[in-house]
Design a protein around this motif. Structure first.
Motif, mmCIF file in Angstrom:
data_model
loop_
_atom_site.group_PDB
_atom_site.id
_atom_site.type_symbol
_atom_site.label_atom_id
_atom_site.label_comp_id
_atom_site.label_asym_id
_atom_site.label_seq_id
_atom_site.Cartn_x
_atom_site.Cartn_y
_atom_site.Cartn_z
ATOM 1 N N ALA A 29 0.832 -1.205 0.000
ATOM 2 C CA ALA A 29 0.000 0.000 0.000
ATOM 3 C C ALA A 29 0.868 1.257 0.000
ATOM 4 O O ALA A 29 0.546 2.242 -0.669
ATOM 5 N N THR A 30 1.971 1.206 0.735
ATOM 6 C CA THR A 30 2.865 2.369 0.793
ATOM 7 C C THR A 30 3.464 2.656 -0.574
ATOM 8 O O THR A 30 3.483 3.805 -1.030
ATOM 9 N N ARG A 31 3.931 1.607 -1.232
ATOM 10 C CA ARG A 31 4.539 1.791 -2.549
ATOM 11 C C ARG A 31 3.493 2.289 -3.551
ATOM 12 O O ARG A 31 3.762 3.164 -4.368
ATOM 13 N N LEU A 53 2.189 9.369 4.244
ATOM 14 C CA LEU A 53 3.131 9.514 5.347
ATOM 15 C C LEU A 53 2.803 8.539 6.478
ATOM 16 O O LEU A 53 3.698 7.877 7.008
ATOM 17 N N VAL A 54 1.539 8.419 6.815
ATOM 18 C CA VAL A 54 1.123 7.491 7.876
ATOM 19 C C VAL A 54 1.475 6.052 7.484
ATOM 20 O O VAL A 54 1.991 5.280 8.307
ATOM 21 N N LEU A 55 1.210 5.688 6.239
ATOM 22 C CA LEU A 55 1.553 4.340 5.773
ATOM 23 C C LEU A 55 3.059 4.094 5.824
ATOM 24 O O LEU A 55 3.503 3.012 6.215
ATOM 25 N N ALA A 56 3.841 5.092 5.428
ATOM 26 C CA ALA A 56 5.302 4.952 5.446
ATOM 27 C C ALA A 56 5.829 4.836 6.873
ATOM 28 O O ALA A 56 6.771 4.077 7.131
ATOM 29 N N VAL A 57 5.236 5.569 7.797
ATOM 30 C CA VAL A 57 5.660 5.488 9.199
ATOM 31 C C VAL A 57 5.388 4.082 9.738
ATOM 32 O O VAL A 57 6.211 3.511 10.453
ATOM 33 N N GLN A 84 7.992 1.784 8.556
ATOM 34 C CA GLN A 84 9.314 2.379 8.771
ATOM 35 C C GLN A 84 10.050 2.602 7.448
ATOM 36 O O GLN A 84 11.237 2.350 7.317
ATOM 37 N N GLY A 85 9.296 3.087 6.455
ATOM 38 C CA GLY A 85 9.861 3.387 5.146
ATOM 39 C C GLY A 85 10.320 4.826 5.064
ATOM 40 O O GLY A 85 10.204 5.600 6.023
ATOM 41 N N PRO A 86 10.840 5.221 3.910
ATOM 42 C CA PRO A 86 11.301 6.592 3.723
ATOM 43 C C PRO A 86 10.151 7.596 3.795
ATOM 44 O O PRO A 86 9.058 7.346 3.287
ATOM 45 N N LEU A 87 10.402 8.728 4.437
ATOM 46 C CA LEU A 87 9.366 9.732 4.678
ATOM 47 C C LEU A 87 9.540 11.011 3.862
ATOM 48 O O LEU A 87 8.613 11.814 3.771
ATOM 49 N N ALA A 88 10.706 11.209 3.296
ATOM 50 C CA ALA A 88 11.044 12.489 2.658
ATOM 51 C C ALA A 88 10.053 12.890 1.566
ATOM 52 O O ALA A 88 9.649 14.052 1.488
ATOM 53 N N ILE A 140 9.747 13.839 -8.025
ATOM 54 C CA ILE A 140 11.007 13.110 -8.165
ATOM 55 C C ILE A 140 11.275 12.249 -6.940
ATOM 56 O O ILE A 140 11.552 11.050 -7.049
ATOM 57 N N VAL A 141 11.175 12.847 -5.752
ATOM 58 C CA VAL A 141 11.476 12.110 -4.524
ATOM 59 C C VAL A 141 10.483 10.967 -4.325
ATOM 60 O O VAL A 141 10.879 9.845 -3.977
ATOM 61 N N LEU A 142 9.204 11.206 -4.553
ATOM 62 C CA LEU A 142 8.195 10.160 -4.374
ATOM 63 C C LEU A 142 8.403 9.000 -5.339
ATOM 64 O O LEU A 142 8.300 7.829 -4.949
#
Length: 99
Positions: free
Chosen positions: A3-5, A47-51, A54-58, A85-87
């Motif tokens: 889901a995060t990806r 952001l909540v999914l990444a947290v 414990q994935g990248p948050l930038a 780009i970052v996402l």
């Protein structure tokens, strides 16, 4: 695909569309700046999914800043491009693929 990806990929593509100089401006202004609010919500969800994993948050953080400051003409364009780009880099990162 996690889901995060998936969310990073979706928000990255949407940010890339908003970063197209004239098209992004037309989309945002013609819809009364609602796309910025929608993107803000999507970035917070991402952001909540990444947290959680414990994935990248930038990427999500840059996206939140882009949504908050996207109404400023040239600043918004640069921030939307940076967020895209970052996402997208984070979406295809091996670190996120393992989760």
């Amino acid at each position: 695909m996690s889901a995060t990806r998936t969310m990073k990929l979706i928000t990255g593509i949407l940010e890339a569309i908003l970063a197209i100089p004239v098209l992004g401006a037309i989309i945002i202004v013609s819809n009364g700046w609602m796309p910025l609010v929608i993107m803000l919500v999507l970035h917070i969800i991402t952001l909540v999914l990444a947290v959680r994993v414990q994935g990248p948050l930038a990427g999500s953080i840059v996206g939140i800043v882009a949504s908050a400051l996207g109404w400023i003409p040239f600043v918004g364009w640069i921030l939307h491009a940076a967020a895209a780009i970052v996402l997208l880099v984070e979406a295809f990162s091996r670190r996120l693929q393992r989760r």
